[in-house]
Scaffold this motif. Sequence first.
Motif, PDB file in Angstrom:
ATOM      1  N   MET A  45      27.930  13.134 -11.070  1.00  0.00           N
ATOM      2  CA  MET A  45      28.128  12.264  -9.576  1.00  0.00           C
ATOM      3  C   MET A  45      26.860  13.271  -8.918  1.00  0.00           C
ATOM      4  O   MET A  45      26.940  12.648  -7.620  1.00  0.00           O
ATOM      5  N   ALA A  46      26.317  14.619  -9.006  1.00  0.00           N
ATOM      6  CA  ALA A  46      25.706  14.637  -8.336  1.00  0.00           C
ATOM      7  C   ALA A  46      24.653  14.154  -8.384  1.00  0.00           C
ATOM      8  O   ALA A  46      23.695  14.050  -7.005  1.00  0.00           O
ATOM      9  N   LYS A  47      24.605  13.742  -9.021  1.00  0.00           N
ATOM     10  CA  LYS A  47      22.517  12.968  -9.239  1.00  0.00           C
ATOM     11  C   LYS A  47      22.606  11.154  -8.734  1.00  0.00           C
ATOM     12  O   LYS A  47      21.739  10.795  -8.678  1.00  0.00           O
ATOM     13  N   VAL A  48      23.447  10.676  -8.890  1.00  0.00           N
ATOM     14  CA  VAL A  48      23.717  10.233  -8.954  1.00  0.00           C
ATOM     15  C   VAL A  48      24.094   8.964  -8.176  1.00  0.00           C
ATOM     16  O   VAL A  48      24.190   7.790  -7.005  1.00  0.00           O
ATOM     17  N   GLY A  49      25.300   9.821  -7.138  1.00  0.00           N
ATOM     18  CA  GLY A  49      26.040   9.636  -5.907  1.00  0.00           C
ATOM     19  C   GLY A  49      27.509   9.061  -5.924  1.00  0.00           C
ATOM     20  O   GLY A  49      27.818   8.449  -6.582  1.00  0.00           O
ATOM     21  N   LEU A  50      28.617   9.479  -5.319  1.00  0.00           N
ATOM     22  CA  LEU A  50      29.532   8.711  -5.357  1.00  0.00           C
ATOM     23  C   LEU A  50      30.033   7.488  -5.122  1.00  0.00           C
ATOM     24  O   LEU A  50      30.105   6.101  -5.429  1.00  0.00           O
TER      25      LEU A  50
END
Length: 810
Positions: free
Chosen positions: A750-755
């Motif tokens: 989630m931190a890489k692709v964004g919520l």
Amino acid sequence: MKQKLVVIGAGMASGRVLEHLLDADPQAYDITLFNGEARGNYNRIMLSPVLSGDKTYADIVTHDDDWYAANGITCRFGEHVVAIDRAAKKVTGKNGTVSYDKLLIATGSAPFIIPVQGKDLPGVITYRDLDDTNAMIAAAAKGGKAVVIGGGLLGLEAAAGLAERGMDVTVLHLMGHLMERQLDESAGFLLRRDLEKKGVKVICRASTAAILGETHVEAVLLEDKTVLGADLVVMAVGIRPETRLANDAGLTVARGIEVNAQLQTSDPDIYAVGECVEFNNYLFGLVAPLYDQAKVVANSLLGQKDAFVVKELATKLKVTGCDLFSAGDFAEGEGREDIVFRDPARGVYRRLVIEDDALIGAVMYGDTSDSNWFFGLIKDKTEISEMRETLIFGPAYQGGTPLDPLAAVAALPRDAEICGCNGVCKGTIVDAINAGATDLGAVRAVTKASGSCGTCTGLVEQVLAVTLGDDFVLPTSQPMCKCTDMTHEDVRRMIKSQELKSMPAVRQACNWTTPDGCHSCRPALNFYLLADWPLEYADDPQSRFINERKHANIQKDGTFSVVPRMWGGITTPAELRAIADAAEKYMVPTVKVTGGQRIDLLGVKGEDLPSIWADLNAAGMVSGHAYSKGLRTVKTCVGTDHCRFGTQDSTGLGIKLEKTLWGSWTPHKLKLGVSGCPRNCAEATCKDIGIVCVDSGYQISIGGAAGMDVRETELLIQVPTEEEAIAVIKAVTQLYRENAKYLDRIYKWMAKVGLDWITAQVSDLETRTALVDRFELSQSIYRTDPWADHIAKNAETYQPLADLTLEAAE
């Protein structure tokens, strides 16, 4: 008042002396450090990766300027010592004189130069320090041909590094096969073959007659009149202890500076350490005994009793793709027997030498994963008669039952040596991990394990994996593994964009350096192909971690834990009776209720796994997948059925979700929680996926964790119906499967692709439906109860799984 200590030479041995000395008593000495090089201590055995371009000088610095300043050390770098006056107790450098109370000589060794015509020509260099390495890098930048004279460790590392830099490299070796002091002829042949695959030509029985050229080296002439063109010649034919200062000072010198067990020279106020030392007719060129010497010197300088002891030594080569190990005595002799294993297709060779029911020598090439175990048998003079039949296969096959590499590591005693260079045992590493050193860098900083030559790095990672269990993750800032320069993300993009549907296809497209992959990449590739091509790719059980192959969690003593599934935390009296009966029948030492509302049977023997699961399956219970990179548990509260605060049927929803998601493989473990109201009794807000029931529907949040990283979930979406909630959770699980890096939990993905991106995908009805369809397709193909399937195939014998072999990747 502090005594004055003068140290001549800022190499690895003297650097380790200073570390021990300052750790024990930083106020004991006023220290002056001379070094002929214009720099301080760096890891000289890592010069090969600097030469090949894998590391920089900054990466291998051991003590920087700040360290010397913080410890009050007077540094006289770039200054050669010209004389030692023992009567006046003074050392004279080119820039002046300094007095001493104690003196430590750590002058190391000097390269041997073949006395042939042309040896002093420009372009003829040795390979001992950073200046030599930089000279080779500069020469390689111009391209051309290089000739390396010497087929020992240094010569081969130089040759491989220059080849990596793009030079046309030829190795000349006087003897019949490479590294003849460490390897027998068969292993030497395999090494030569692999070097030639890397573009390094090898000529054995080659005697150098002259080096040709006028103003710069141009060629090398051999005794048989062969002429080899050369723009660079590297002399790597051996080293000799650097004893000139000691000789001039009147110290006792034979081949090296003679010392006693306290590393004192013939002058009691002068100590010596490292490659310049001779002790009991031994000389030392490997780092492990040098570090042993360093500890003794530090203790001696502090007036503590200690004594240096010569130990068995092992040799490893730091050339990518050429894994070799040699230890002990492997010469032929009366009363000795050899056990030899050859697998030419895989390039694997093992030879063990036995005498009087003890292992006295070992040579391994191609697969050195068991080298530390064999080395321990040699050092400890272990009696091996009872394991004679299976000895060649390593620790995984002792005791009659094949174990996986992690099981072998788990079974190692605390005093088993893991890092030979620094003498670090398993217990020291485990203690450091339990104290908070939870990644390789932290373990290295605390214990120094894997901090020298680096060849034990994989073993240290295995100790981390055994100790941390599911909390262990591979580093994210590095290539996928040693087989490739590509990251996980790069590889996965290639799999999708080029429609690569098998491991060989991936390895070929991504230029894998090892034909079969390794313990790091095989599980990841297996998952990526499984998730991306469920119809075309067949799951490879050999490429799963031990827990997934055993369908149970390995424990630190080598036994396993068994966890039957309890849907949503709900059970029945019949299931409880079956668990109790199994615990008694198989003498399970510990029965525990888990945090996921299930019962864990801890301490089950590996050979009992098929039978205990046969009994549990007969009672209607399937595997809880407590071992898997997949769905573990769906934790629930009692919801509207019993709780006066419940807003929805949280237990019913939890059971439906668990029955929907169980058996799905994901990048890492997946835990869910369903709370019947915002009071959150099921702790849904610290799960990978959490559902909190409210009057208006279902709040679905993701990205929680309650392990070493404690994180609260973030709201993904709220939906009004149970049906929509199940669809969203299927969709986000499939999105995670298709896009996350292997061994990343949801919060890391989630931190890489964004919520926001994840929310957009599952909110769009068309995209959500497509994700759900792909998830259900995958589930229809791969969801099975592994033990029920296995037991059905082996109903009469309950034999362990056929894929649990030594060759299985870990």
